[in-house]
Write an enzyme that holds these catalytic residues in place. Structure first.
Site, short mmCIF file in Angstrom:
data_model
loop_
_atom_site.label_atom_id
_atom_site.label_comp_id
_atom_site.label_asym_id
_atom_site.label_seq_id
_atom_site.Cartn_x
_atom_site.Cartn_y
_atom_site.Cartn_z
N LYS A 72 47.98 53.12 29.08
CA LYS A 72 48.95 52.97 30.18
C LYS A 72 50.27 52.34 29.72
O LYS A 72 51.34 52.72 30.18
CB LYS A 72 48.35 52.16 31.32
CG LYS A 72 47.26 52.92 32.09
CD LYS A 72 46.76 52.08 33.25
CE LYS A 72 45.63 52.78 33.99
NZ LYS A 72 45.22 52.03 35.18
N ASP A 108 48.41 52.69 40.99
CA ASP A 108 47.23 51.82 41.20
C ASP A 108 47.43 50.86 42.38
O ASP A 108 46.54 50.70 43.22
CB ASP A 108 46.93 51.00 39.94
CG ASP A 108 46.30 51.85 38.85
OD1 ASP A 108 45.71 52.90 39.17
OD2 ASP A 108 46.40 51.45 37.67
P1 NDP Z 1 42.31 44.07 31.08
O1 NDP Z 1 41.45 44.23 29.87
O2 NDP Z 1 43.78 44.30 30.98
O3 NDP Z 1 42.11 42.57 31.69
C1 NDP Z 1 40.82 42.04 31.81
C2 NDP Z 1 40.87 40.73 32.58
O4 NDP Z 1 39.52 40.30 32.77
C3 NDP Z 1 41.60 39.59 31.85
O5 NDP Z 1 42.30 38.83 32.79
C4 NDP Z 1 40.44 38.79 31.24
O6 NDP Z 1 40.72 37.41 31.09
C5 NDP Z 1 39.40 38.96 32.32
N1 NDP Z 1 38.04 38.73 31.80
C6 NDP Z 1 37.35 39.50 30.93
N2 NDP Z 1 36.13 38.98 30.69
C7 NDP Z 1 36.04 37.84 31.43
C8 NDP Z 1 35.03 36.86 31.62
N3 NDP Z 1 33.85 36.94 31.01
N4 NDP Z 1 35.28 35.83 32.47
C9 NDP Z 1 36.46 35.74 33.11
N5 NDP Z 1 37.47 36.64 32.97
C10 NDP Z 1 37.26 37.68 32.14
O7 NDP Z 1 41.65 45.03 32.18
P2 NDP Z 1 42.40 45.74 33.41
O8 NDP Z 1 43.27 44.72 34.05
O9 NDP Z 1 43.02 47.00 32.98
O10 NDP Z 1 41.17 46.16 34.38
C11 NDP Z 1 40.50 45.20 35.16
C12 NDP Z 1 39.49 45.91 36.07
O11 NDP Z 1 40.16 46.72 37.04
C13 NDP Z 1 38.53 46.84 35.33
O12 NDP Z 1 37.24 46.61 35.83
C14 NDP Z 1 39.00 48.24 35.72
O13 NDP Z 1 37.95 49.16 35.70
C15 NDP Z 1 39.53 47.98 37.13
N6 NDP Z 1 40.52 49.00 37.59
C16 NDP Z 1 40.22 49.76 38.71
C17 NDP Z 1 41.12 50.72 39.18
C18 NDP Z 1 40.77 51.55 40.39
O14 NDP Z 1 41.47 52.55 40.65
N7 NDP Z 1 39.77 51.19 41.15
C19 NDP Z 1 42.42 50.95 38.51
C20 NDP Z 1 42.66 50.06 37.38
C21 NDP Z 1 41.72 49.14 36.94
P3 NDP Z 1 41.49 36.83 29.79
O15 NDP Z 1 42.95 37.07 30.04
O16 NDP Z 1 41.13 35.39 29.78
O17 NDP Z 1 40.96 37.58 28.60
#
Ligand code: NDP
Length: 281
Positions: A72, A108
């Site tokens: 993206k 989104d």
């Molecule tokens: P990113 O990889 O960009 O971000 C992941 C986030 O999750 C970060 O803030 C990370 O924290 C946090 N995280 C990961 N593991 C943990 C943990 N164990 N405990 C606490 N925080 C955690 O992912 P995206 O933002 O792209 O996607 C996030 C979600 O949104 C996904 O599940 C995706 O499938 C969903 N999504 C759904 C859409 C829809 O149309 N329904 C569209 C787009 C996304 P840190 O910064 O500390 O690493």
């Protein structure tokens, strides 16, 4: 960008991995509503090959394309013209060409707002929101939530510096705050959104159950099995509603479809079909 689609729509989604995507089924159901012939394959492309792939699709007369992880941000960088919300999100999930000019949008956030307001009956005006997670999805939904008239948004993240950085980017757009996961329960919120990727590993963010009250709506951006850990936690803690992101997925797809064709599909019918199909053994 609507035009005569009699010859069919050449669309598709590019990601890596991408085989889990439900977008082909959603766009198949949209196209069927209008009797349009559709090609919507999955393109599994490595990050190093993404730019060349997009160029190749233009030469192959692709009508438009959805973009999913991890491309993206790369798509955002490639576009010559961006919508305001794509520019603000720093990420693009919808591509199309006008002449040889590559355009990009991010649907989104509007997808989330439409699911909440149209399908879930959640009023956003004046509401206090907490978004847990500070990755790409969080960044994509902040602008559309603020535009929908929410009163405040707190971004709570495991890495607090990422939450603070995002709050700073949007500081001029509305009432934004940030905190770590441990401080989240010190805030009182109407809508709690899980925008972390934890669910894909079968877990949920470590939050205190005190964050959830009898009036709290809990929403997970993920759907299917990935949404279950957070939604179970929300239900156990007495949330008013616990909803997954399937409706957001359908609504963001509908906005892309509208950009490509000028047509507005019946999303309620498509969401109903997907929910029914996911219950089948
Ligand atoms: P990113 O990889 O960009 O971000 C992941 C986030 O999750 C970060 O803030 C990370 O924290 C946090 N995280 C990961 N593991 C943990 C943990 N164990 N405990 C606490 N925080 C955690 O992912 P995206 O933002 O792209 O996607 C996030 C979600 O949104 C996904 O599940 C995706 O499938 C969903 N999504 C759904 C859409 C829809 O149309 N329904 C569209 C787009 C996304 P840190 O910064 O500390 O690493």
């Amino acid at each position: 960008m609507s035009q005569d689609w009699g010859a069919g729509l050449r669309l598709g989604v590019v990601g890596h991995p991408v085989e889990h995507s439900r977008s082909p089924r959603i766009h198949e159901l949209f196209a069927k509503q209008f009797g349009l012939p559709l090609e919507y394959p999955l393109f599994d492309v490595l990050p190093a090959d993404f730019a060349a792939f997009v160029k190749h699709r233009e030469e192959a007369h692709q009508s438009g394309m959805n973009v999913t992880l991890p491309h993206k941000q790369a798509a955002h960088a490639l576009c010559e013209v961006l919508t305001d919300r794509a520019w603000q999100a720093g990420a693009v999930n919808t591509l199309w060409w006008e002449g040889h000019v590559l355009h990009g949008d991010n649907t989104d956030g509007i997808g989330l707002v439409r699911d909440l307001t149209l399908h879930q009956g959640v009023e956003l005006k004046g509401k206090r929101i907490m978004v847990v997670g500070a990755g790409g999805a969080c960044r994509g939904i902040l602008g559309p939530l603020l535009n929908a008239g929410v009163s405040s948004i707190i971004i709570s993240n495991r890495s607090t510096d990422r939450a603070r950085a995002l709050a700073e980017v949007f500081a001029e757009e509305g009432e934004l705050g940030w905190c770590g996961l441990e401080q989240a329960h010190q805030h009182s919120v109407d809508l709690l959104i899980n925008a972390t990727s934890c669910g894909h590993r079968g877990s949920f963010p470590e939050l205190s159950g005190d964050l959830v009250g009898a009036d709290t709506v809990c929403y997970d951006l993920s759907y299917g099995p990935a949404a279950l850990p957070f939604l179970d936690w929300a239900t156990k803690n007495g949330a008013r509603m616990a909803v997954d992101g399937l409706g957001m997925l359908v609504e963001q797809a509908a906005e892309s479809f509208h950009t490509w064709t000028g047509l507005k599909p019946d999303t309620k019918a498509v969401l109903g079909t997907l929910r029914e199909e996911s219950l089948r053994p």
